[in-house]
Design an enzyme around this catalytic site. Structure first.
Site, short mmCIF file in Angstrom:
data_model
loop_
_atom_site.label_atom_id
_atom_site.label_comp_id
_atom_site.label_asym_id
_atom_site.label_seq_id
_atom_site.Cartn_x
_atom_site.Cartn_y
_atom_site.Cartn_z
N ASN A 1 0.83 -1.20 0.00
CA ASN A 1 0.00 0.00 0.00
C ASN A 1 0.86 1.26 0.00
O ASN A 1 1.96 1.29 0.58
CB ASN A 1 -1.03 0.01 1.14
CG ASN A 1 -0.44 -0.19 2.52
OD1 ASN A 1 0.62 -0.77 2.67
ND2 ASN A 1 -1.15 0.27 3.53
N VAL A 2 0.36 2.26 -0.69
CA VAL A 2 1.06 3.54 -0.83
C VAL A 2 0.05 4.63 -0.48
O VAL A 2 -0.88 4.88 -1.25
CB VAL A 2 1.61 3.73 -2.27
CG1 VAL A 2 2.32 5.07 -2.40
CG2 VAL A 2 2.55 2.59 -2.65
N GLU A 3 0.23 5.23 0.70
CA GLU A 3 -0.73 6.24 1.15
C GLU A 3 -0.34 7.62 0.66
O GLU A 3 0.71 7.81 0.03
CB GLU A 3 -0.82 6.17 2.69
CG GLU A 3 -1.35 4.81 3.13
CD GLU A 3 -1.64 4.70 4.62
OE1 GLU A 3 -1.17 5.56 5.40
OE2 GLU A 3 -2.34 3.74 4.99
N CYS B 1 -4.16 0.86 -2.48
CA CYS B 1 -4.05 -0.40 -1.75
C CYS B 1 -2.93 -1.24 -2.35
O CYS B 1 -2.53 -1.03 -3.51
CB CYS B 1 -5.35 -1.19 -1.84
SG CYS B 1 -6.64 -0.63 -0.72
N GLU C 1 -3.09 -4.11 -3.49
CA GLU C 1 -3.59 -4.81 -4.68
C GLU C 1 -3.48 -3.94 -5.93
O GLU C 1 -3.31 -4.46 -7.03
CB GLU C 1 -5.05 -5.22 -4.47
CG GLU C 1 -5.26 -6.26 -3.38
CD GLU C 1 -5.43 -5.65 -1.99
OE1 GLU C 1 -4.96 -4.52 -1.75
OE2 GLU C 1 -6.04 -6.33 -1.14
N CYS D 1 -9.88 -5.68 0.45
CA CYS D 1 -11.06 -4.82 0.63
C CYS D 1 -12.01 -5.00 -0.56
O CYS D 1 -11.64 -5.59 -1.59
CB CYS D 1 -10.65 -3.35 0.79
SG CYS D 1 -10.17 -2.54 -0.74
N CYS E 1 -10.84 -3.82 -3.97
CA CYS E 1 -9.76 -4.64 -4.51
C CYS E 1 -10.24 -6.02 -4.95
O CYS E 1 -9.65 -6.63 -5.84
CB CYS E 1 -8.61 -4.73 -3.51
SG CYS E 1 -7.78 -3.13 -3.39
N1 THU Z 1 -5.29 -1.68 2.46
C1 THU Z 1 -4.73 -2.40 1.44
O1 THU Z 1 -3.62 -2.09 0.98
N2 THU Z 1 -5.43 -3.44 0.93
C2 THU Z 1 -6.63 -3.88 1.41
O2 THU Z 1 -7.22 -4.77 0.81
C3 THU Z 1 -7.15 -3.32 2.66
C4 THU Z 1 -6.60 -1.96 3.01
C5 THU Z 1 -4.56 -0.52 2.99
C6 THU Z 1 -5.13 0.82 2.60
C7 THU Z 1 -4.61 1.71 3.72
O3 THU Z 1 -3.33 2.18 3.33
C8 THU Z 1 -4.46 0.78 4.90
O4 THU Z 1 -4.55 -0.54 4.40
C9 THU Z 1 -5.52 0.97 5.99
O5 THU Z 1 -6.80 0.89 5.45
#
Ligand code: THU
Length: 141
Positions: free
Chosen positions: A45-47, A56, A58, A89, A92
């Site tokens: 994940n890259v915020e 996400c 994915e 999620c 995804c």
């Molecule tokens: N996140 C993912 O990378 N994939 C998922 O399927 C669930 C959520 C990440 C997004 C965010 O950066 C962190 O988890 C908290 O929600």
């Protein structure tokens, strides 16, 4: 296709998880998937300071799949910071459906499951095709 090495796939996901950029949520995720040509693709994940822009794990994985020449996803796993398997999620699941379809096997906290269980009655490319065909038939003289 040979037997899926789930432990190796989970290790790849854990490795990707260590590179996550998650300064806002503090929740690192790593994902890895086996492709039908034997390749393994990964993502983390890259915020973003604009929270809603967050990618996400994915998203990175699917990007890597397509940029690396495409192919179908065969087996998928994603993990949290403990290295434990988590469910992708909702958004995804849709993303994965497009590139793996009903047969894609997903690692879940309750064992592996096909996408048909993870995203039942999924909307997909077929739904677009049937309407396209409907218009084509309508246009016929
Ligand atoms: N996140 C993912 O990378 N994939 C998922 O399927 C669930 C959520 C990440 C997004 C965010 O950066 C962190 O988890 C908290 O929600």
């Amino acid at each position: 296709m040979a037997k899926i090495d789930w432990d190796a796939l989970r290790e790849r996901a854990r490795d990707a998880m260590t590179r996550a950029y998650a300064p806002y949520s503090g929740y690192s995720v790593g994902a890895a998937a086996l492709v039908d040509d034997g390749r393994v693709v990964e993502g983390c994940n890259v915020e973003n300071a604009a929270y809603g822009v967050t990618l996400c794990a994915e998203c990175g994985l699917v990007s890597s799949l397509v940029a690396g020449g495409g192919g179908r996803l065969v087996a998928f796993t994603c993990v949290d910071a403990r290295g434990a398997t988590i469910m992708p999620c909702g958004r995804c699941r849709q993303l994965l459906w497009e590139h793996g379809g009903p047969e894609l096997l997903v690692d879940t906290p309750r064992g592996t499951a096909p996408m048909t269980e993870v995203l039942p009655q999924a909307f997909g490319p077929h739904d677009l095709e049937v309407v396209e065909e409907f218009y084509e038939e309508e246009a016929q003289p």
